[in-house]
Design a protein around this motif. Sequence first.
Motif, PDB file in Angstrom:
ATOM      1  N   MET A   8      11.657   4.670   6.526  1.00 45.33           N
ATOM      2  CA  MET A   8      10.464   4.937   5.713  1.00 45.33           C
ATOM      3  C   MET A   8       9.943   3.648   5.086  1.00 45.33           C
ATOM      4  SD  MET A   8      11.366   8.530   3.769  1.00 45.33           S
ATOM      5  CE  MET A   8       9.724   8.805   3.109  1.00 45.33           C
ATOM      6  N   MET A   9      10.852   2.822   4.601  1.00 50.53           N
ATOM      7  CA  MET A   9      10.452   1.564   3.983  1.00 50.53           C
ATOM      8  C   MET A   9       9.735   0.672   4.990  1.00 50.53           C
ATOM      9  SD  MET A   9      12.754  -1.270   1.937  1.00 50.53           S
ATOM     10  CE  MET A   9      13.016  -2.498   3.220  1.00 50.53           C
ATOM     11  N   ALA A  10      10.288   0.565   6.182  1.00 48.95           N
ATOM     12  CA  ALA A  10       9.671  -0.264   7.218  1.00 48.95           C
ATOM     13  C   ALA A  10       8.276   0.249   7.568  1.00 48.95           C
ATOM     14  CB  ALA A  10      10.561  -0.292   8.462  1.00 48.95           C
ATOM     15  N   ASP A  11       8.122   1.571   7.618  1.00 50.84           N
ATOM     16  CA  ASP A  11       6.833   2.153   7.988  1.00 50.84           C
ATOM     17  C   ASP A  11       5.785   1.970   6.904  1.00 50.84           C
ATOM     18  OD1 ASP A  11       5.182   4.036   9.767  1.00 50.84           O
ATOM     19  OD2 ASP A  11       5.146   5.076   7.841  1.00 50.84           O
ATOM     20  N   VAL A  12       6.128   2.320   5.656  1.00 51.65           N
ATOM     21  CA  VAL A  12       5.120   2.276   4.594  1.00 51.65           C
ATOM     22  C   VAL A  12       4.701   0.839   4.294  1.00 51.65           C
ATOM     23  CG1 VAL A  12       6.712   2.231   2.597  1.00 51.65           C
ATOM     24  CG2 VAL A  12       4.438   3.231   2.358  1.00 51.65           C
ATOM     25  N   THR A  67       7.948  10.341 -11.949  1.00 52.69           N
ATOM     26  CA  THR A  67       9.092  11.217 -11.651  1.00 52.69           C
ATOM     27  C   THR A  67       8.904  11.862 -10.279  1.00 52.69           C
ATOM     28  OG1 THR A  67       8.060  13.186 -12.584  1.00 52.69           O
ATOM     29  CG2 THR A  67       9.321  11.787 -14.109  1.00 52.69           C
ATOM     30  N   THR A  68       9.994  12.344  -9.732  1.00 51.70           N
ATOM     31  CA  THR A  68       9.931  13.056  -8.454  1.00 51.70           C
ATOM     32  C   THR A  68       8.905  14.179  -8.520  1.00 51.70           C
ATOM     33  OG1 THR A  68      12.194  12.524  -7.813  1.00 51.70           O
ATOM     34  CG2 THR A  68      11.249  14.550  -6.892  1.00 51.70           C
ATOM     35  N   GLN A  69       8.893  14.903  -9.629  1.00 49.64           N
ATOM     36  CA  GLN A  69       8.012  16.072  -9.724  1.00 49.64           C
ATOM     37  C   GLN A  69       6.544  15.668  -9.794  1.00 49.64           C
ATOM     38  OE1 GLN A  69      10.938  15.672 -11.476  1.00 49.64           O
ATOM     39  NE2 GLN A  69      11.978  17.094 -10.088  1.00 49.64           N
ATOM     40  N   ILE A  70       6.225  14.642 -10.565  1.00 49.11           N
ATOM     41  CA  ILE A  70       4.839  14.158 -10.637  1.00 49.11           C
ATOM     42  C   ILE A  70       4.387  13.661  -9.268  1.00 49.11           C
ATOM     43  CG2 ILE A  70       3.486  12.169 -11.447  1.00 49.11           C
ATOM     44  CD1 ILE A  70       3.370  14.399 -13.417  1.00 49.11           C
ATOM     45  N   LEU A  71       5.261  12.947  -8.576  1.00 47.03           N
ATOM     46  CA  LEU A  71       4.880  12.412  -7.266  1.00 47.03           C
ATOM     47  C   LEU A  71       4.742  13.523  -6.228  1.00 47.03           C
ATOM     48  CD1 LEU A  71       6.891   9.070  -7.054  1.00 47.03           C
ATOM     49  CD2 LEU A  71       4.550   9.471  -7.798  1.00 47.03           C
ATOM     50  N   GLN A  72       5.555  14.553  -6.319  1.00 42.86           N
ATOM     51  CA  GLN A  72       5.385  15.697  -5.415  1.00 42.86           C
ATOM     52  C   GLN A  72       4.018  16.344  -5.628  1.00 42.86           C
ATOM     53  OE1 GLN A  72       8.984  17.790  -6.517  1.00 42.86           O
ATOM     54  NE2 GLN A  72      10.010  17.259  -4.602  1.00 42.86           N
ATOM     55  N   LEU A  73       3.619  16.486  -6.889  1.00 42.53           N
ATOM     56  CA  LEU A  73       2.289  17.033  -7.179  1.00 42.53           C
ATOM     57  C   LEU A  73       1.196  16.138  -6.610  1.00 42.53           C
ATOM     58  CD1 LEU A  73       2.741  18.185 -10.903  1.00 42.53           C
ATOM     59  CD2 LEU A  73       2.565  19.653  -8.881  1.00 42.53           C
ATOM     60  N   GLN A  74       1.395  14.825  -6.754  1.00 38.54           N
ATOM     61  CA  GLN A  74       0.404  13.881  -6.253  1.00 38.54           C
ATOM     62  C   GLN A  74       0.305  13.938  -4.725  1.00 38.54           C
ATOM     63  OE1 GLN A  74       1.047   9.501  -6.600  1.00 38.54           O
ATOM     64  NE2 GLN A  74      -0.728   9.585  -7.956  1.00 38.54           N
ATOM     65  N   ILE A  75       1.442  13.996  -4.065  1.00 43.03           N
ATOM     66  CA  ILE A  75       1.457  14.092  -2.601  1.00 43.03           C
ATOM     67  C   ILE A  75       0.720  15.357  -2.151  1.00 43.03           C
ATOM     68  CG2 ILE A  75       2.945  14.436  -0.566  1.00 43.03           C
ATOM     69  CD1 ILE A  75       5.067  12.718  -2.159  1.00 43.03           C
ATOM     70  N   ALA A  76       1.059  16.492  -2.789  1.00 47.44           N
ATOM     71  CA  ALA A  76       0.435  17.762  -2.412  1.00 47.44           C
ATOM     72  C   ALA A  76      -1.068  17.741  -2.683  1.00 47.44           C
ATOM     73  CB  ALA A  76       1.101  18.912  -3.163  1.00 47.44           C
ATOM     74  N   LYS A  77      -1.476  17.167  -3.811  1.00 45.19           N
ATOM     75  CA  LYS A  77      -2.897  17.107  -4.149  1.00 45.19           C
ATOM     76  C   LYS A  77      -3.667  16.343  -3.061  1.00 45.19           C
ATOM     77  CE  LYS A  77      -4.453  14.123  -7.190  1.00 45.19           C
ATOM     78  NZ  LYS A  77      -4.735  13.426  -8.473  1.00 45.19           N
ATOM     79  N   LYS A  80       2.078   7.830   1.069  1.00 47.24           N
ATOM     80  CA  LYS A  80       3.330   7.450   1.728  1.00 47.24           C
ATOM     81  C   LYS A  80       4.242   6.646   0.802  1.00 47.24           C
ATOM     82  CE  LYS A  80       2.001   7.899   6.554  1.00 47.24           C
ATOM     83  NZ  LYS A  80       0.871   8.814   6.273  1.00 47.24           N
ATOM     84  N   ALA A  81       3.653   5.830  -0.082  1.00 51.09           N
ATOM     85  CA  ALA A  81       4.479   5.122  -1.070  1.00 51.09           C
ATOM     86  C   ALA A  81       5.159   6.119  -1.998  1.00 51.09           C
ATOM     87  CB  ALA A  81       3.628   4.135  -1.867  1.00 51.09           C
ATOM     88  N   ALA A  82       4.427   7.148  -2.396  1.00 50.34           N
ATOM     89  CA  ALA A  82       5.006   8.197  -3.238  1.00 50.34           C
ATOM     90  C   ALA A  82       6.114   8.931  -2.496  1.00 50.34           C
ATOM     91  CB  ALA A  82       3.920   9.169  -3.684  1.00 50.34           C
ATOM     92  N   ALA A  83       5.873   9.246  -1.220  1.00 48.23           N
ATOM     93  CA  ALA A  83       6.886   9.966  -0.423  1.00 48.23           C
ATOM     94  C   ALA A  83       8.147   9.123  -0.243  1.00 48.23           C
ATOM     95  CB  ALA A  83       6.293  10.341   0.937  1.00 48.23           C
ATOM     96  N   PHE A  84       7.962   7.827  -0.001  1.00 46.77           N
ATOM     97  CA  PHE A  84       9.116   6.934   0.154  1.00 46.77           C
ATOM     98  C   PHE A  84       9.915   6.869  -1.138  1.00 46.77           C
ATOM     99  CE2 PHE A  84      10.456   2.290  -0.167  1.00 46.77           C
ATOM    100  CZ  PHE A  84      11.692   2.507   0.429  1.00 46.77           C
TER     101      PHE A  84
END
Length: 389
Positions: free
Chosen positions: A302-306, A369-379, A319-323
Amino acid sequence: MSGMDPELFEQFIDQLERYVRERLIPAEREVIANDRIPDAIVQEMRDMGLFGLTVPEEYGGAGLSTSQYARVVRTMAYAAPAFRSIFSINVGMFNSAIKNGGTAEQKAEWWPRIAAGEIACFGLTEPGSGSDSAAMATTAKPDPSGNGWILNGTKRYITNAPHASVGLIMARTEKDNLPKNAHVSAFIVPMDTPGVTVGSPDHKMGQSGSHIADVILEDVHVSGEALLGGETGKGFVFAMKSLDNGRISVGAASTGYARRALDSALRYATERKAFGEPIANFQLIQQMLAESETEIYAAECMMADVTARADAGENILRKAAAFKVFASEMCGRVVDRVVQIYGGAGYLAEYDAERFFRDARIYRIYEGTTQILQLQIAKHMLRDFAAQA
């Protein structure tokens, strides 16, 4: 972004790996005992150019690409987290904000200073707001006497604040909340400006030697040149773009530290005996080792890709959030298994496993946080889907 010549960069990484192994890891106990990095090591890191990794060469930096800088962070993160933390805000966030939003004059003033090893901090989080910029209470009002601004407010959990000579401070320049956070602007504030006070370093669960503290701003007068980009309403945009790099840094650090913890568990499992043989021979121990290896490999990919996408100029917010989410959660799972592999010894401060466990916990919290970033990814997923409909 082309970055450093690949052959030279590989030589630099080889040198850095030796430095981590021969200098930093042996110094970890001193860092933990004194809760500080020895001054001599900080100066060595300056001399190696670690504070200016991503500053362009013409301004005194190393001019690394995002892929290269992430590899440096991962390499440094094999040692105690404090060693990465002391230069990471410079490299991942302050410099990124200057690059994305700074004027030519701001780049000319601050890039050489950052490359030379002045330490920066990043002031976004407050007692009543973090990811919720609408609740930001720090204000920047035009100075009635003419050119400049007056800042008031408190920033919380600010990494490197006790050591920083400059801070990038987010402040509200409009009373009402505006679309796209246009009520927030960014200011480059020297930390010795009258009215700036740094609180005592907070006591933390882990990450000894890395310091966070409150930054209090009381009628802080800064010149008009302090406004990042010379334009109000762009601060939050610059902050969010620089957080992409900050999240890559945390993801890379999580990946490097997970590798360190797994190597420690592998060594312990081959040395520790039970029922007359090394515990590494037992299949359920092997399962934990194999699961950890698999997850670290996934984070490395993931690091190499992003980072390759970032270097190609793509928008990497999602993708930065997902990584960052995957790598930080992965590191938490790995250090938990490592404590389990150590068994009773894993709960003792005498061994490294319990320190790995405590140190790794923050990776799932800071830079989103993981939760904030999950919301951001989904949004962003839903937004992209709607745009395609």
